[in-house]
Design a protein around this motif. Structure first.
Motif, short mmCIF file in Angstrom:
data_model
loop_
_atom_site.label_atom_id
_atom_site.label_comp_id
_atom_site.label_asym_id
_atom_site.label_seq_id
_atom_site.Cartn_x
_atom_site.Cartn_y
_atom_site.Cartn_z
N UNK A 88 0.84 -1.20 0.00
CA UNK A 88 0.00 0.00 0.00
C UNK A 88 0.88 1.25 0.00
N UNK A 89 0.36 2.30 -0.55
CA UNK A 89 1.08 3.57 -0.53
C UNK A 89 1.12 4.13 0.89
N UNK A 90 2.24 4.77 1.23
CA UNK A 90 2.34 5.43 2.52
C UNK A 90 2.69 4.52 3.68
N UNK A 91 3.01 3.25 3.39
CA UNK A 91 3.34 2.30 4.46
C UNK A 91 4.70 2.68 5.06
N UNK A 92 4.88 2.51 6.37
CA UNK A 92 6.17 2.83 7.00
C UNK A 92 7.33 2.09 6.35
N UNK A 132 -12.29 11.41 12.79
CA UNK A 132 -11.21 12.33 13.14
C UNK A 132 -9.94 11.99 12.37
N UNK A 133 -9.66 10.70 12.21
CA UNK A 133 -8.48 10.31 11.44
C UNK A 133 -8.63 10.72 9.98
N UNK A 134 -9.79 10.49 9.40
CA UNK A 134 -9.99 10.85 8.00
C UNK A 134 -9.82 12.36 7.79
N UNK A 135 -10.30 13.13 8.74
CA UNK A 135 -10.22 14.59 8.62
C UNK A 135 -8.82 15.13 8.91
N UNK A 136 -7.97 14.31 9.54
CA UNK A 136 -6.65 14.79 9.96
C UNK A 136 -5.70 15.03 8.81
N UNK A 137 -5.92 14.35 7.69
CA UNK A 137 -5.03 14.49 6.55
C UNK A 137 -3.78 13.64 6.65
N UNK A 138 -3.69 12.81 7.71
CA UNK A 138 -2.48 11.99 7.88
C UNK A 138 -2.31 10.99 6.74
N UNK A 139 -3.41 10.42 6.26
CA UNK A 139 -3.32 9.40 5.20
C UNK A 139 -2.68 9.97 3.95
N UNK A 140 -3.09 11.15 3.53
CA UNK A 140 -2.50 11.75 2.33
C UNK A 140 -1.08 12.22 2.59
N UNK A 141 -0.81 12.67 3.82
CA UNK A 141 0.53 13.15 4.17
C UNK A 141 1.57 12.04 4.03
N UNK A 142 1.25 10.85 4.55
CA UNK A 142 2.24 9.78 4.50
C UNK A 142 2.41 9.23 3.09
N UNK A 143 1.37 9.28 2.27
CA UNK A 143 1.50 8.86 0.88
C UNK A 143 2.46 9.79 0.14
N UNK A 144 2.36 11.08 0.41
CA UNK A 144 3.22 12.06 -0.25
C UNK A 144 4.66 11.98 0.24
N UNK A 145 4.85 11.74 1.54
CA UNK A 145 6.19 11.83 2.12
C UNK A 145 6.98 10.52 2.06
N UNK A 146 6.30 9.39 2.12
CA UNK A 146 7.01 8.11 2.20
C UNK A 146 7.23 7.52 0.82
N UNK A 147 8.07 8.20 0.08
CA UNK A 147 8.41 7.78 -1.27
C UNK A 147 9.87 7.37 -1.29
N UNK A 148 10.14 6.24 -1.91
CA UNK A 148 11.51 5.73 -1.93
C UNK A 148 11.79 4.84 -0.74
N UNK A 149 12.93 4.22 -0.74
CA UNK A 149 13.28 3.29 0.33
C UNK A 149 12.50 2.00 0.21
#
Length: 386
Positions: free
Chosen positions: A35-39, A362-379
């Motif tokens: 999945x996208x955004x996975x640690x 609250x989680x859906x509204x937090x924007x965390x899901x889209x944030x981690x998809x954008x930031x966790x690229x590579x590796x």
């Protein structure tokens, strides 16, 4: 204090430990779907775990799995966890993914392989010292596939010897939690196949050895709540691994397959005095097709709902009906609690704790899901390699 106020007060003390591996790419049987955004590492797993605790308020610790979560500096990892509002919890060992363990780990017929496995377990205790963790959780895939493959009794002797060495290494405030599983991946005999075997070893070891009940590790039709009641009666229930099963060890979200069973289990926990920090509530799940963080949040909520219903059982009325031999009334008391919609109560409780009444929203509204998809690229994404 009113009954509902007392239930809410009890629920506010509940803690559900989330597993680091559930945040990574994991799954069962045949395929792990990325999945996208996975640690990509243990640090990012803790970032996600912090969000689960932020929105639920009752997931303050994160279980680590070694070597999946191995790092050079565990003190730094613990500090990172605290900065995210959580702490490092149970340390889980891994003696099932190395080629040397094809015929077993601590029960292997070769003493050098057994030595390697015990060395890993002792390393896990060293990690506990560094992280401040209380519990070492042991699950062994050891067993045989064919009659005559190995001596069943000798394998129990080897197991006992290994457990005793690790037990002796534990600190005063540390515990050993022994898990059981009645089959898989061993097909003929499994070395810790049931709660009785785990209990027998823990009883011999001493008070720092406790049994783990994984709700997915039982044959169809097993009365898990009886096992829970018995282990509580004997003072040997140390922890739960919560998940759901339809056929085998399916590792689905807790409460998904049989929420009534989860309620019955939680009632025995409440009735038996197990609703204390001495019985750890942990999730052990693999989120293969569903979004990981929302699935963990939902799982925590499912445990809360089952616990709330268990706390609502009118135990005085139940005891009265039981003593009178009134079978239908006794069952009705239990069913009345189970059929209660506890969601409004839990929403009120969360608001009293300063949380959003709707953790999923609250989680859906937090924007965390889209944030981690954008930031966790590579590796390389974290996963367990299935």
């Amino acid at each position: 204090m009113t009954e509902l106020a007392a239930v809410k007060a009890a629920l506010k003390t509940q803690a559900v430990e989330t597993p680091s591996w559930a945040y990574g790419n994991s799954g069962t049987r045949f395929k792990v779907f990325a999945q996208e955004g996975v640690p990509r590492n243990p640090w990012e797993k803790l970032d996600d775990a912090g969000k689960v605790h932020e929105f639920t308020g009752v997931a303050p610790t994160v279980a680590l799995h070694i070597p999946w979560d191995k790092v050079d500096d565990y003190a730094a990892l613990a500090k990172h966890a605290e900065q995210r509002g959580v702490k490092l919890g149970t340390i889980n060992s891994n003696t099932f993914q190395d080629d040397d363990y094809k015929l077993g780990s601590v029960c292997h017929p070769d003493a050098s392989v057994r030595r390697k496995a015990v060395g890993h377990l002792l390393e896990c205790v060293d990690i506990m010292d560094a992280t401040g963790s209380r519990d070492l959780k042991l699950w062994f895939a050891d067993g045989t596939n064919y009659p005559g493959q190995d001596d069943i009794r000798e394998r129990q002797d080897r197991l006992a010897e290994a457990l005793a060495e690790v037990y002796a290494r534990l600190g005063d405030d540390q515990r050993m939690l022994l898990e059981y599983k009645f089959f898989e991946p061993a097909f003929y005999s499994t070395d810790v196949p049931d709660w009785g075997t785990a209990y027998a070893h823990c009883l011999k070891l001493g008070p720092k050895a406790q049994v783990v009940v994984d709700t997915g590790h039982h044959a169809p039709g097993t009365n898990i709540e009886f096992i829970v009641a018995t282990l509580l009666r004997e003072g040997k229930l140390g922890a739960f691994d919560f998940n759901s099963r339809f056929y085998a060890d399916d590792d689905l979200m807790v409460g998904a397959a049989d929420p009534f069973q989860l309620f019955r289990i939680m009632y025995e926990v409440v009735r038996g005095g197990g609703f204390t920090p001495e019985v750890a509530f942990m999730l052990d799940q693999c989120h293969n097709i569903e979004a990981k963080i929302p699935a963990i949040i939902r799982s925590v909520m499912n445990v809360q709902e089952a616990t709330a219903k268990a706390l609502l059982v009118d135990r005085e009325s139940l005891r009265s009906a039981q003593r009178a031999g009134d079978v239908l009334e006794a069952n009705a008391v239990v069913m009345d609690a189970y059929n209660t919609d506890v969601r409004p109560l839990l929403r009120e409780m969360r608001e009293e704790m300063g949380l959003d009444a709707d953790p999923m929203g609250a989680y859906r509204r937090s924007g965390w899901a889209s944030k981690i998809v954008e930031e966790r690229v590579g590796g390389e994404q974290a996963g367990w390699g299935a």
